[in-house]
Design a protein around this motif. Structure first.
Motif, PDB file in Angstrom:
ATOM      1  N   SER A   1     -24.785  62.186  31.281  1.00 27.47           N
ATOM      2  CA  SER A   1     -24.891  62.674  32.831  1.00 27.47           C
ATOM      3  C   SER A   1     -24.306  62.821  33.772  1.00 27.47           C
ATOM      4  N   MET A   2     -24.862  63.259  35.293  1.00 28.00           N
ATOM      5  CA  MET A   2     -24.195  63.272  36.045  1.00 28.00           C
ATOM      6  C   MET A   2     -24.828  61.719  37.025  1.00 28.00           C
ATOM      7  N   GLY A   3     -25.484  60.789  36.088  1.00 31.75           N
ATOM      8  CA  GLY A   3     -25.608  59.884  36.653  1.00 31.75           C
ATOM      9  C   GLY A   3     -24.302  58.699  36.280  1.00 31.75           C
ATOM     10  N   VAL A   4     -23.078  58.964  37.564  1.00 27.99           N
ATOM     11  CA  VAL A   4     -22.038  57.928  37.648  1.00 27.99           C
ATOM     12  C   VAL A   4     -21.895  58.068  39.152  1.00 27.99           C
ATOM     13  N   THR A   5     -21.800  56.824  39.415  1.00 29.77           N
ATOM     14  CA  THR A   5     -21.633  57.099  40.898  1.00 29.77           C
ATOM     15  C   THR A   5     -19.662  57.456  41.152  1.00 29.77           C
ATOM     16  N   MET A   6     -19.166  56.775  42.969  1.00 28.94           N
ATOM     17  CA  MET A   6     -17.626  57.580  43.246  1.00 28.94           C
ATOM     18  C   MET A   6     -17.185  56.376  42.624  1.00 28.94           C
ATOM     19  N   SER A   7     -17.782  55.156  42.608  1.00 27.26           N
ATOM     20  CA  SER A   7     -17.454  53.472  42.329  1.00 27.26           C
ATOM     21  C   SER A   7     -17.109  53.587  40.904  1.00 27.26           C
ATOM     22  N   ASP A   8     -17.620  54.397  39.581  1.00 28.42           N
ATOM     23  CA  ASP A   8     -18.006  54.048  38.222  1.00 28.42           C
ATOM     24  C   ASP A   8     -16.282  55.042  38.180  1.00 28.42           C
ATOM     25  N   ILE A   9     -16.275  56.438  38.901  1.00 30.12           N
ATOM     26  CA  ILE A   9     -15.212  57.247  38.799  1.00 30.12           C
ATOM     27  C   ILE A   9     -14.323  56.644  39.278  1.00 30.12           C
ATOM     28  N   ALA A  10     -14.030  55.557  40.536  1.00 28.72           N
ATOM     29  CA  ALA A  10     -12.723  55.425  40.779  1.00 28.72           C
ATOM     30  C   ALA A  10     -12.232  54.415  40.168  1.00 28.72           C
ATOM     31  N   GLY A  11     -12.577  53.540  39.342  1.00 30.85           N
ATOM     32  CA  GLY A  11     -12.386  52.673  39.307  1.00 30.85           C
ATOM     33  C   GLY A  11     -12.251  52.792  37.687  1.00 30.85           C
ATOM     34  N   ARG A  12     -12.566  53.855  36.979  1.00 35.78           N
ATOM     35  CA  ARG A  12     -11.923  54.663  35.661  1.00 35.78           C
ATOM     36  C   ARG A  12     -10.787  54.908  35.939  1.00 35.78           C
ATOM     37  N   ALA A  13     -10.389  55.840  37.833  1.00 32.57           N
ATOM     38  CA  ALA A  13      -8.797  56.212  38.378  1.00 32.57           C
ATOM     39  C   ALA A  13      -8.022  55.505  38.209  1.00 32.57           C
ATOM     40  N   GLY A  14      -8.232  53.795  38.252  1.00 33.35           N
ATOM     41  CA  GLY A  14      -7.285  53.124  39.111  1.00 33.35           C
ATOM     42  C   GLY A  14      -6.920  52.668  40.302  1.00 33.35           C
ATOM     43  N   VAL A  15      -8.580  53.159  41.319  1.00 33.04           N
ATOM     44  CA  VAL A  15      -8.045  53.443  42.598  1.00 33.04           C
ATOM     45  C   VAL A  15      -9.136  53.566  43.590  1.00 33.04           C
ATOM     46  N   SER A  16      -9.575  52.632  45.205  1.00 32.79           N
ATOM     47  CA  SER A  16     -10.610  52.639  45.029  1.00 32.79           C
ATOM     48  C   SER A  16     -11.443  53.304  45.705  1.00 32.79           C
ATOM     49  N   PRO A  17     -12.262  53.094  46.327  1.00 34.89           N
ATOM     50  CA  PRO A  17     -13.815  54.424  45.828  1.00 34.89           C
ATOM     51  C   PRO A  17     -13.600  54.663  47.227  1.00 34.89           C
ATOM     52  N   ALA A  18     -12.952  54.276  48.298  1.00 41.54           N
ATOM     53  CA  ALA A  18     -12.678  54.663  49.904  1.00 41.54           C
ATOM     54  C   ALA A  18     -11.989  55.927  49.657  1.00 41.54           C
ATOM     55  N   LEU A  19     -10.829  56.007  48.929  1.00 42.07           N
ATOM     56  CA  LEU A  19      -9.957  56.944  48.368  1.00 42.07           C
ATOM     57  C   LEU A  19     -10.454  58.083  47.097  1.00 42.07           C
ATOM     58  N   ALA A  20     -11.038  57.906  46.783  1.00 42.34           N
ATOM     59  CA  ALA A  20     -12.042  58.623  46.165  1.00 42.34           C
ATOM     60  C   ALA A  20     -13.058  59.346  46.928  1.00 42.34           C
ATOM     61  N   HIS A  21     -13.333  58.921  48.201  1.00 43.29           N
ATOM     62  CA  HIS A  21     -14.021  59.637  49.630  1.00 43.29           C
ATOM     63  C   HIS A  21     -13.158  60.457  50.139  1.00 43.29           C
ATOM     64  N   HIS A  22     -11.769  59.122  49.781  1.00 43.69           N
ATOM     65  CA  HIS A  22     -10.734  60.466  51.413  1.00 43.69           C
ATOM     66  C   HIS A  22     -10.596  61.739  50.817  1.00 43.69           C
ATOM     67  N   TYR A  23     -10.598  61.372  49.217  1.00 42.28           N
ATOM     68  CA  TYR A  23      -9.276  63.450  48.549  1.00 42.28           C
ATOM     69  C   TYR A  23     -10.484  64.119  48.207  1.00 42.28           C
ATOM     70  N   PHE A  24     -11.872  63.587  47.971  1.00 42.01           N
ATOM     71  CA  PHE A  24     -12.895  65.000  47.667  1.00 42.01           C
ATOM     72  C   PHE A  24     -13.862  64.929  48.182  1.00 42.01           C
ATOM     73  N   GLY A  25     -14.054  63.322  49.531  1.00 39.58           N
ATOM     74  CA  GLY A  25     -14.937  63.720  50.356  1.00 39.58           C
ATOM     75  C   GLY A  25     -16.302  63.273  50.076  1.00 39.58           C
ATOM     76  N   SER A  26     -16.803  64.110  49.072  1.00 34.69           N
ATOM     77  CA  SER A  26     -18.429  63.416  48.360  1.00 34.69           C
ATOM     78  C   SER A  26     -18.398  63.679  46.628  1.00 34.69           C
ATOM     79  N   LYS A  27     -19.837  63.342  45.708  1.00 34.85           N
ATOM     80  CA  LYS A  27     -19.451  63.204  44.319  1.00 34.85           C
ATOM     81  C   LYS A  27     -19.719  64.669  43.995  1.00 34.85           C
ATOM     82  N   ASP A  28     -20.204  65.267  44.842  1.00 37.45           N
ATOM     83  CA  ASP A  28     -20.642  66.803  44.165  1.00 37.45           C
ATOM     84  C   ASP A  28     -18.984  67.265  44.325  1.00 37.45           C
TER      85      ASP A  28
END
Length: 197
Positions: free
Chosen positions: A27-54
């Motif tokens: 499901s879409m019930g994942v957070t940016m933190s979940d995704i960032a953790g799997r990618a080995g980057v910080s949630p802040a960097l994930a937001h920097h590159y994509f802005g939002s989970k959507d």
């Protein structure tokens, strides 16, 4: 200061991680933190590159479509006949990469999300049009436009349906899925040949 050229690598790592996380959860019930953790980057960097989970989800669907397009183009280049073109499309749809558990579960979650997200719905429409056009490119010379349309619709429906069954854990193995869709196509083509004899 980040190294030059790291952005594309990190963006890909994040889209891959999003597909993996969504596929694992189903499901879409994942957070940016979940995704960032799997990618080995910080949630802040994930937001920097994509802005939002959507925006990251949209980029993930685009990444899946891009991978599928590249695999399809390569398979079609190797096809020497119209019938081989049809088989190439079917085989790519059920390749190890495309028909993996995470990717299939992610596709199903994206279809559900498309009910609320117009951009995801648009991207899934792009997928459906490409699949249809690719099937028609091989089927039309073999069956004529009208029958090709019917066969292509049936094959696409089977492909989508087999993805749903795989996501639910009730679908056949990859080779059996290919055989089912091939059987549909071949049965229809034989019936057309019988009509024209």
């Amino acid at each position: 200061m980040p190294k030059i050229g790291m952005e594309p690598i990190r963006r890909k790592a994040l889209t891959d991680a999003a597909i993996e996380a969504i596929g694992a959860r189903g499901s879409m019930g994942v957070t940016m933190s979940d995704i960032a953790g799997r990618a080995g980057v910080s949630p802040a960097l994930a937001h920097h590159y994509f802005g939002s989970k959507d925006q990251l989800i949209t980029a993930s669907v685009q990444a899946l479509l891009s991978d599928l397009r590249i695999d399809t183009v390569n398979a079609l280049k190797a096809a020497r006949t119209n019938r081989a073109r049809v088989s190439a499309i079917i085989t790519v749809s059920f390749s190890d990469k495309q028909f993996s558990d995470d990717v299939v579960a992610a596709w199903l979650a994206f279809y559900v999300d498309a009910q609320r997200a117009p951009e995801i719905r648009r991207l899934l429409s792009v997928y459906a049009r490409r699949l249809h056009a690719n099937l028609m490119s091989g089927l039309t010379p073999l069956a004529g436009a009208c029958d090709a349309e019917r066969i292509a619709e049936g094959a696409a429906a089977m492909i989508d349906g087999l993805y749903i069954r795989k996501a639910l854990g009730t679908g056949p193995a990859r080779h059996d899925a290919v055989a089912l869709v091939e059987d549909h196509v071949e049965t229809q083509l034989l019936e057309i040949r019988g009509r024209t004899l």
